[in-house]
Scaffold this active site. Structure first.
Site, PDB file in Angstrom:
ATOM      1  CD  GLN A 157      10.468  27.646  -4.024  1.00  0.00           C
ATOM      2  OE1 GLN A 157      10.108  28.483  -3.224  1.00  0.00           O
ATOM      3  NE2 GLN A 157      11.629  27.012  -3.940  1.00  0.00           N
TER       4      GLN A 157
ATOM      5  NE  ARG B 295       9.970  32.591   3.962  1.00  0.00           N
ATOM      6  CZ  ARG B 295      11.005  31.975   3.377  1.00  0.00           C
ATOM      7  NH1 ARG B 295      11.234  32.152   2.093  1.00  0.00           N
ATOM      8  NH2 ARG B 295      11.795  31.182   4.071  1.00  0.00           N
ATOM      9  CB  VAL B 296       7.023  29.346  -1.830  1.00  0.00           C
ATOM     10  CG1 VAL B 296       6.323  28.091  -1.351  1.00  0.00           C
ATOM     11  CG2 VAL B 296       6.055  30.292  -2.484  1.00  0.00           C
ATOM     12  CB  SER B 297      12.205  31.152  -2.091  1.00  0.00           C
ATOM     13  OG  SER B 297      12.495  30.765  -0.772  1.00  0.00           O
ATOM     14  CB  SER B 298      10.832  31.622  -6.677  1.00  0.00           C
ATOM     15  OG  SER B 298      10.754  30.220  -6.777  1.00  0.00           O
TER      16      SER B 298
END
Length: 190
Positions: free
Chosen positions: A13, A7-10
């Protein structure tokens, strides 16, 4: 079977670092999300969790990729454990399929419970200190004692049922009776 989750936040990324690490760890399937860890809507995580079967292991690059906070992380891993599914975090070298990994995670759980207890104690102490200074917790009263007293006088000197008195003053019957009770109990104390 090893199931990987990244998972990445944005959107700006990149998942490549996590995906490479999960591939190197030997994950058979990978699920990904691009959303904040605080978000409840993580379809990739939901797909990964539903794909897991007894004997499988969920693998993440780092602990913070899985949980929104420590409590969520522990709850998720406990749920996996109940389903006879292992959990591995590559960066922290935690593997709940081993005795050492189970110990580390049990310590995390104890620390989370300790933290919740401390927060609860601080909250209760703050409420007690506020009460000692004469402040009450909760929502402010919507209707003043004068308005309730007026409703009581109107009800006492009227043939109208309480419902009509309350409607004319814009208050509910429940509020009327609850505040009437508190006015009587405070008057009795004086």
């Amino acid at each position: 079977m090893l199931i990987g989750y990244a998972r990445v936040s944005s959107l700006d990324q990149n998942l490549d670092l996590q995906i490479d690490a999960l591939d190197k760890a030997g994950c058979d399937h990978l699920f990904t999300d691009t959303s904040s860890g605080a978000s409840y809507d993580r379809p990739g995580l939901q797909n990964a969790l539903s794909h897991l079967r007894s004997g499988d292991t969920l693998v993440v690059w780092r602990l913070d990729r899985l949980g929104r906070n420590l409590k969520h992380l522990i709850d998720t891993v406990d749920d996996l454990n109940c389903r006879d599914i292992g959990f591995r975090s590559l960066t922290e070298s935690i593997d709940t399929t081993t005795s050492a990994g189970k110990l580390v995670f049990a310590i995390f759980g104890a620390l989370a419970e300790f933290e919740r207890g401390i927060i609860r104690e601080r909250t209760l102490a703050g409420l007690a200190a506020a009460r000692a200074r004469g402040r009450k917790g909760g929502r402010r009263l919507k209707y003043s004692d004068k308005k309730i007293a007026a409703a009581m006088q109107l009800a006492a000197g009227s043939d109208d049922p309480i419902t009509e008195v309350c409607e004319s003053l814009g208050i509910s019957r429940a509020t009327y009776y609850r505040r009437q009770k508190s006015l009587h109990s405070s008057a009795a104390k004086d």
